[in-house]
Design a protein around this motif. Structure first.
Motif, PDB file in Angstrom:
ATOM      1  N   LYS A  94       6.443  -1.919 -11.360  1.00  0.00           N
ATOM      2  CA  LYS A  94       6.559  -2.531 -10.035  1.00  0.00           C
ATOM      3  C   LYS A  94       7.468  -1.722  -9.118  1.00  0.00           C
ATOM      4  O   LYS A  94       7.326  -1.760  -7.901  1.00  0.00           O
ATOM      5  CB  LYS A  94       7.090  -3.959 -10.159  1.00  0.00           C
ATOM      6  CG  LYS A  94       6.067  -4.923 -10.723  1.00  0.00           C
ATOM      7  CD  LYS A  94       6.650  -6.273 -10.996  1.00  0.00           C
ATOM      8  CE  LYS A  94       6.880  -7.031  -9.730  1.00  0.00           C
ATOM      9  NZ  LYS A  94       7.256  -8.442  -9.965  1.00  0.00           N
TER      10      LYS A  94
ATOM     11  N   SER B 234       6.259   3.877  -6.578  1.00  0.00           N
ATOM     12  CA  SER B 234       5.548   3.933  -5.294  1.00  0.00           C
ATOM     13  C   SER B 234       4.043   3.997  -5.568  1.00  0.00           C
ATOM     14  O   SER B 234       3.608   4.170  -6.708  1.00  0.00           O
ATOM     15  CB  SER B 234       5.987   5.154  -4.499  1.00  0.00           C
ATOM     16  OG  SER B 234       5.518   6.328  -5.132  1.00  0.00           O
ATOM     17  N   ASP B 235       3.252   3.877  -4.512  1.00  0.00           N
ATOM     18  CA  ASP B 235       1.801   3.919  -4.667  1.00  0.00           C
ATOM     19  C   ASP B 235       1.337   5.260  -5.228  1.00  0.00           C
ATOM     20  O   ASP B 235       0.469   5.305  -6.101  1.00  0.00           O
ATOM     21  CB  ASP B 235       1.117   3.654  -3.326  1.00  0.00           C
ATOM     22  CG  ASP B 235       1.321   2.221  -2.858  1.00  0.00           C
ATOM     23  OD1 ASP B 235       1.620   1.349  -3.701  1.00  0.00           O
ATOM     24  OD2 ASP B 235       1.183   1.977  -1.643  1.00  0.00           O
TER      25      ASP B 235
ATOM     26  N   LEU C 148       2.083   5.473  -8.889  1.00  0.00           N
ATOM     27  CA  LEU C 148       1.146   4.667  -9.674  1.00  0.00           C
ATOM     28  C   LEU C 148      -0.151   5.424  -9.926  1.00  0.00           C
ATOM     29  O   LEU C 148      -0.664   5.433 -11.050  1.00  0.00           O
ATOM     30  CB  LEU C 148       0.832   3.349  -8.956  1.00  0.00           C
ATOM     31  CG  LEU C 148       1.776   2.194  -9.194  1.00  0.00           C
ATOM     32  CD1 LEU C 148       1.362   0.997  -8.355  1.00  0.00           C
ATOM     33  CD2 LEU C 148       1.812   1.813 -10.647  1.00  0.00           C
ATOM     34  N   VAL C 149      -0.662   6.051  -8.881  1.00  0.00           N
ATOM     35  CA  VAL C 149      -1.896   6.820  -9.026  1.00  0.00           C
ATOM     36  C   VAL C 149      -1.691   7.945 -10.029  1.00  0.00           C
ATOM     37  O   VAL C 149      -2.542   8.197 -10.891  1.00  0.00           O
ATOM     38  CB  VAL C 149      -2.348   7.378  -7.654  1.00  0.00           C
ATOM     39  CG1 VAL C 149      -3.496   8.363  -7.811  1.00  0.00           C
ATOM     40  CG2 VAL C 149      -2.736   6.239  -6.733  1.00  0.00           C
TER      41      VAL C 149
ATOM     42  N   CYS D 255      -0.730  -0.464 -14.764  1.00  0.00           N
ATOM     43  CA  CYS D 255      -0.689   0.271 -13.493  1.00  0.00           C
ATOM     44  C   CYS D 255      -1.826  -0.168 -12.580  1.00  0.00           C
ATOM     45  O   CYS D 255      -1.620  -0.370 -11.377  1.00  0.00           O
ATOM     46  CB  CYS D 255      -0.778   1.768 -13.755  1.00  0.00           C
ATOM     47  SG  CYS D 255       0.691   2.474 -14.519  1.00  0.00           S
ATOM     48  N   LEU D 256      -3.017  -0.323 -13.138  1.00  0.00           N
ATOM     49  CA  LEU D 256      -4.155  -0.755 -12.334  1.00  0.00           C
ATOM     50  C   LEU D 256      -3.960  -2.172 -11.816  1.00  0.00           C
ATOM     51  O   LEU D 256      -4.349  -2.493 -10.688  1.00  0.00           O
ATOM     52  CB  LEU D 256      -5.443  -0.652 -13.146  1.00  0.00           C
ATOM     53  CG  LEU D 256      -5.889   0.767 -13.501  1.00  0.00           C
ATOM     54  CD1 LEU D 256      -7.108   0.730 -14.416  1.00  0.00           C
ATOM     55  CD2 LEU D 256      -6.186   1.575 -12.253  1.00  0.00           C
TER      56      LEU D 256
ATOM     57  N   GLU E 131      -1.082  -3.591 -11.069  1.00  0.00           N
ATOM     58  CA  GLU E 131      -0.121  -3.520  -9.970  1.00  0.00           C
ATOM     59  C   GLU E 131      -0.775  -2.960  -8.713  1.00  0.00           C
ATOM     60  O   GLU E 131      -0.514  -3.433  -7.611  1.00  0.00           O
ATOM     61  CB  GLU E 131       1.088  -2.677 -10.376  1.00  0.00           C
ATOM     62  CG  GLU E 131       2.132  -2.533  -9.292  1.00  0.00           C
ATOM     63  CD  GLU E 131       2.739  -3.844  -8.822  1.00  0.00           C
ATOM     64  OE1 GLU E 131       3.275  -3.874  -7.697  1.00  0.00           O
ATOM     65  OE2 GLU E 131       2.698  -4.853  -9.563  1.00  0.00           O
ATOM     66  N   GLN E 132      -1.650  -1.970  -8.862  1.00  0.00           N
ATOM     67  CA  GLN E 132      -2.354  -1.423  -7.708  1.00  0.00           C
ATOM     68  C   GLN E 132      -3.210  -2.501  -7.052  1.00  0.00           C
ATOM     69  O   GLN E 132      -3.215  -2.637  -5.822  1.00  0.00           O
ATOM     70  CB  GLN E 132      -3.257  -0.259  -8.125  1.00  0.00           C
ATOM     71  CG  GLN E 132      -2.537   1.037  -8.358  1.00  0.00           C
ATOM     72  CD  GLN E 132      -3.485   2.151  -8.761  1.00  0.00           C
ATOM     73  OE1 GLN E 132      -4.558   1.919  -9.303  1.00  0.00           O
ATOM     74  NE2 GLN E 132      -3.060   3.381  -8.506  1.00  0.00           N
ATOM     75  N   THR E 133      -3.917  -3.284  -7.847  1.00  0.00           N
ATOM     76  CA  THR E 133      -4.758  -4.349  -7.314  1.00  0.00           C
ATOM     77  C   THR E 133      -3.917  -5.404  -6.620  1.00  0.00           C
ATOM     78  O   THR E 133      -4.279  -5.890  -5.542  1.00  0.00           O
ATOM     79  CB  THR E 133      -5.583  -4.993  -8.445  1.00  0.00           C
ATOM     80  OG1 THR E 133      -6.350  -3.975  -9.093  1.00  0.00           O
ATOM     81  CG2 THR E 133      -6.505  -6.069  -7.912  1.00  0.00           C
TER      82      THR E 133
ATOM     83  N   ARG F 174      -1.043  -5.009  -5.163  1.00  0.00           N
ATOM     84  CA  ARG F 174      -0.561  -4.458  -3.896  1.00  0.00           C
ATOM     85  C   ARG F 174      -1.668  -4.438  -2.841  1.00  0.00           C
ATOM     86  O   ARG F 174      -1.417  -4.713  -1.674  1.00  0.00           O
ATOM     87  CB  ARG F 174      -0.012  -3.049  -4.105  1.00  0.00           C
ATOM     88  CG  ARG F 174       1.293  -3.040  -4.870  1.00  0.00           C
ATOM     89  CD  ARG F 174       1.827  -1.652  -5.032  1.00  0.00           C
ATOM     90  NE  ARG F 174       3.006  -1.647  -5.880  1.00  0.00           N
ATOM     91  CZ  ARG F 174       3.756  -0.578  -6.114  1.00  0.00           C
ATOM     92  NH1 ARG F 174       3.456   0.579  -5.548  1.00  0.00           N
ATOM     93  NH2 ARG F 174       4.802  -0.646  -6.898  1.00  0.00           N
ATOM     94  N   GLN F 175      -2.883  -4.102  -3.256  1.00  0.00           N
ATOM     95  CA  GLN F 175      -4.000  -4.096  -2.314  1.00  0.00           C
ATOM     96  C   GLN F 175      -4.272  -5.494  -1.775  1.00  0.00           C
ATOM     97  O   GLN F 175      -4.480  -5.682  -0.580  1.00  0.00           O
ATOM     98  CB  GLN F 175      -5.265  -3.551  -2.983  1.00  0.00           C
ATOM     99  CG  GLN F 175      -5.246  -2.070  -3.205  1.00  0.00           C
ATOM    100  CD  GLN F 175      -6.460  -1.576  -3.969  1.00  0.00           C
ATOM    101  OE1 GLN F 175      -7.205  -2.363  -4.537  1.00  0.00           O
ATOM    102  NE2 GLN F 175      -6.650  -0.269  -3.993  1.00  0.00           N
TER     103      GLN F 175
END
Length: 71
Positions: free
Chosen positions: A7, A10-11, A14-15, A53-54, A56-58, A60-61
């Protein structure tokens, strides 16, 4: 890697973590196929790290979309 650590990334980080995880998973699978892998539990751990990681990305989106929809 713990979710609370993820968490804080940064974005872009994460990528990068997802890309690194997928590359490592590929290498681990290759080692497993050639019977060179000593720690088979590592495959499971890498898969879970990628999923965290995926997730957390979702999250955030969705948060960004919710914020944009409210404006």
């Amino acid at each position: 890697m713990k979710y609370k650590d993820i968490k804080e990334l940064s974005d872009a980080e994460l990528v990068k973590k997802v890309e690194e995880g997928r590359a490592e998973l590929f290498n681990l699978r290759f080692q497993m196929a050639t019977s060179q892998l000593d720690n088979t539990a590592r495959v499971k751990n890498v898969k879970k790290d990628i999923a965290r990681c995926l997730t957390e990305q979702t999250a955030r989106q969705k948060a960004a979309e919710k914020t944009a929809a409210q404006q």
